[in-house]
Design a protein around this motif. Structure first.
Motif, PDB file in Angstrom:
ATOM      1  N   THR A  31       0.855  -1.174   0.000  1.00 39.12           N
ATOM      2  CA  THR A  31       0.000   0.000   0.000  1.00 39.12           C
ATOM      3  C   THR A  31       0.894   1.228   0.000  1.00 39.12           C
ATOM      4  OG1 THR A  31      -1.743  -1.124   1.213  1.00 39.12           O
ATOM      5  CG2 THR A  31      -1.747   1.275   1.266  1.00 39.12           C
ATOM      6  N   ALA A  33       1.110   5.096   0.247  1.00 39.10           N
ATOM      7  CA  ALA A  33       0.313   6.235   0.705  1.00 39.10           C
ATOM      8  C   ALA A  33       0.309   7.343  -0.345  1.00 39.10           C
ATOM      9  CB  ALA A  33       0.873   6.755   2.024  1.00 39.10           C
ATOM     10  N   GLU A  45     -14.209  11.157   2.903  1.00 40.27           N
ATOM     11  CA  GLU A  45     -14.374  10.228   4.021  1.00 40.27           C
ATOM     12  C   GLU A  45     -15.789  10.351   4.601  1.00 40.27           C
ATOM     13  OE1 GLU A  45     -12.531   7.936   5.726  1.00 40.27           O
ATOM     14  OE2 GLU A  45     -10.861   8.038   4.306  1.00 40.27           O
ATOM     15  N   SER A  49     -16.261   8.424   9.901  1.00 37.76           N
ATOM     16  CA  SER A  49     -14.851   8.081   9.815  1.00 37.76           C
ATOM     17  C   SER A  49     -14.010   9.264  10.289  1.00 37.76           C
ATOM     18  CB  SER A  49     -14.476   7.705   8.377  1.00 37.76           C
ATOM     19  OG  SER A  49     -13.087   7.466   8.252  1.00 37.76           O
ATOM     20  N   HIS A 230      -5.447  11.671  14.337  1.00 40.10           N
ATOM     21  CA  HIS A 230      -6.450  10.875  13.622  1.00 40.10           C
ATOM     22  C   HIS A 230      -6.523  11.269  12.143  1.00 40.10           C
ATOM     23  CE1 HIS A 230     -10.060   8.718  12.629  1.00 40.10           C
ATOM     24  NE2 HIS A 230     -10.756   9.825  12.455  1.00 40.10           N
ATOM     25  N   ASP A 233      -3.725   9.763  10.361  1.00 39.27           N
ATOM     26  CA  ASP A 233      -3.975   8.351  10.108  1.00 39.27           C
ATOM     27  C   ASP A 233      -4.874   8.164   8.878  1.00 39.27           C
ATOM     28  OD1 ASP A 233      -2.472   7.644  12.280  1.00 39.27           O
ATOM     29  OD2 ASP A 233      -4.170   7.274  13.616  1.00 39.27           O
ATOM     30  N   LEU A 234      -5.897   8.989   8.756  1.00 40.58           N
ATOM     31  CA  LEU A 234      -6.803   8.886   7.602  1.00 40.58           C
ATOM     32  C   LEU A 234      -6.056   9.166   6.301  1.00 40.58           C
ATOM     33  CD1 LEU A 234     -10.074  10.629   8.866  1.00 40.58           C
ATOM     34  CD2 LEU A 234      -9.631   8.179   8.610  1.00 40.58           C
ATOM     35  N   GLN A 235      -5.119  10.101   6.346  1.00 38.97           N
ATOM     36  CA  GLN A 235      -4.332  10.388   5.155  1.00 38.97           C
ATOM     37  C   GLN A 235      -3.484   9.174   4.760  1.00 38.97           C
ATOM     38  OE1 GLN A 235      -1.054  13.126   5.525  1.00 38.97           O
ATOM     39  NE2 GLN A 235      -1.318  13.881   3.439  1.00 38.97           N
ATOM     40  N   LEU A 236      -2.893   8.525   5.751  1.00 40.67           N
ATOM     41  CA  LEU A 236      -2.056   7.363   5.473  1.00 40.67           C
ATOM     42  C   LEU A 236      -2.874   6.192   4.942  1.00 40.67           C
ATOM     43  CD1 LEU A 236       0.346   7.428   8.558  1.00 40.67           C
ATOM     44  CD2 LEU A 236       0.896   8.005   6.196  1.00 40.67           C
ATOM     45  N   GLN A 237      -4.112   6.101   5.383  1.00 43.42           N
ATOM     46  CA  GLN A 237      -4.967   5.008   4.922  1.00 43.42           C
ATOM     47  C   GLN A 237      -5.412   5.204   3.475  1.00 43.42           C
ATOM     48  OE1 GLN A 237      -8.130   4.771   7.807  1.00 43.42           O
ATOM     49  NE2 GLN A 237      -6.682   4.506   9.496  1.00 43.42           N
ATOM     50  N   GLY A 238      -5.427   6.438   3.002  1.00 45.58           N
ATOM     51  CA  GLY A 238      -5.731   6.693   1.596  1.00 45.58           C
ATOM     52  C   GLY A 238      -4.551   6.232   0.766  1.00 45.58           C
ATOM     53  N   SER A 239      -4.796   5.450  -0.288  1.00 47.83           N
ATOM     54  CA  SER A 239      -3.669   4.881  -1.042  1.00 47.83           C
ATOM     55  C   SER A 239      -3.950   4.906  -2.540  1.00 47.83           C
ATOM     56  CB  SER A 239      -3.411   3.441  -0.604  1.00 47.83           C
ATOM     57  OG  SER A 239      -4.551   2.660  -0.842  1.00 47.83           O
TER      58      SER A 239
END
Length: 241
Positions: A31, A33, A45, A49, A230, A233-239
């Protein structure tokens, strides 16, 4: 002999091909980022979320931010309104508009004791770093303004949460070039209690005009810090893939 060499070459070729295939498969499972996803968090989002059911950590502050086991704040409601005018108090709103406020997303939380409520806001600004930093700098010295308009949530402990009940607040800019946000929070008492001047000798340790608001401001600052993490974290989860 020639046949043996060719056979060996064929085996090596197969092994090499398998290694390449395995490498390609391994890469496909990675994944990567996409930093630019941070710019779309507020619109892409889901609201629950951005504002999770719980937020906290192993020490009640930071860590496993959305793990209910370590929850420090529990969500009571999310505002359907996203306008800057509805989400911020007067002086904070004026500063936010000066730097191009695009939207304000809000949710209200309650602490584990059921005594403190807080409304947290994600303030959406134009891209880049300067605008959010400008807002954060402008907010310094305006803490008593409350920053975020309280969001009352009917049928919950925050049903009576209103402007007059504000006891503490905080505002900070997110880190990162592709996170065009400021995070703010306003805290207050469930029972509407207003922080006031400390009594008797306790007041001698404070500058004239100070009130017993330190804990309220501290909680607001901690909540803002948790939401900053948080959003990271949401930015890192976007891929990308």
């Amino acid at each position: 002999m020639t046949g043996s060499i060719l056979g060996l070459f064929g085996v090596l070729a197969l092994l090499g091909g398998g290694a390449l295939a395995a490498h390609a498969y391994s890469n496909s499972q990675q994944t990567i980022a996409n930093p630019e996803y941070g710019e779309a968090i507020w619109s892409d989002e889901p609201a629950d979320s951005i504002f999770p059911d719980t937020i906290g950590g192993r020490d009640g502050r930071l860590g496993d931010l959305t793990n209910p086991k370590y929850a420090y704040w529990r969500r009571l409601g999310i505002s359907p309104e996203t306008s800057c005018d509805k989400g911020l108090t007067a002086k904070t709103l004026a500063q936010a508009k000066q730097v191009g406020c695009k939207a304000v997303l809000r949710a209200t939380y309650v602490d584990p004791t059921g005594d403190m409520v807080a409304t947290v806001a994600l303030i959406v600004l134009p891209g880049g770093v300067s605008k959010k930093q400008e807002l954060a700098e402008a907010y310094e010295g305006m803490e008593n303004e409350g920053a975020v308009a309280p969001l009352a949530v009917p049928g919950t402990l925050a049903a009576g949460w209103k402007k007059i009940d504000r006891n503490g607040s905080a505002l900070a800019s997110t880190s990162g070039e592709h996170l065009p946000y400021a995070v703010a929070a306003t805290t207050g008492a469930v029972d509407g209690r207003i922080a006031g001047p400390l009594p008797g000798d306790w007041a001698e340790d404070y500058v004239e005009g100070m009130a017993d608001k330190e804990s309220w401001f501290a909680e607001a600052e901690i909540l803002v810090s948790m939401f900053e993490a948080h959003i990271d974290d949401l930015q890192l989860q976007g891929s990308t893939w």
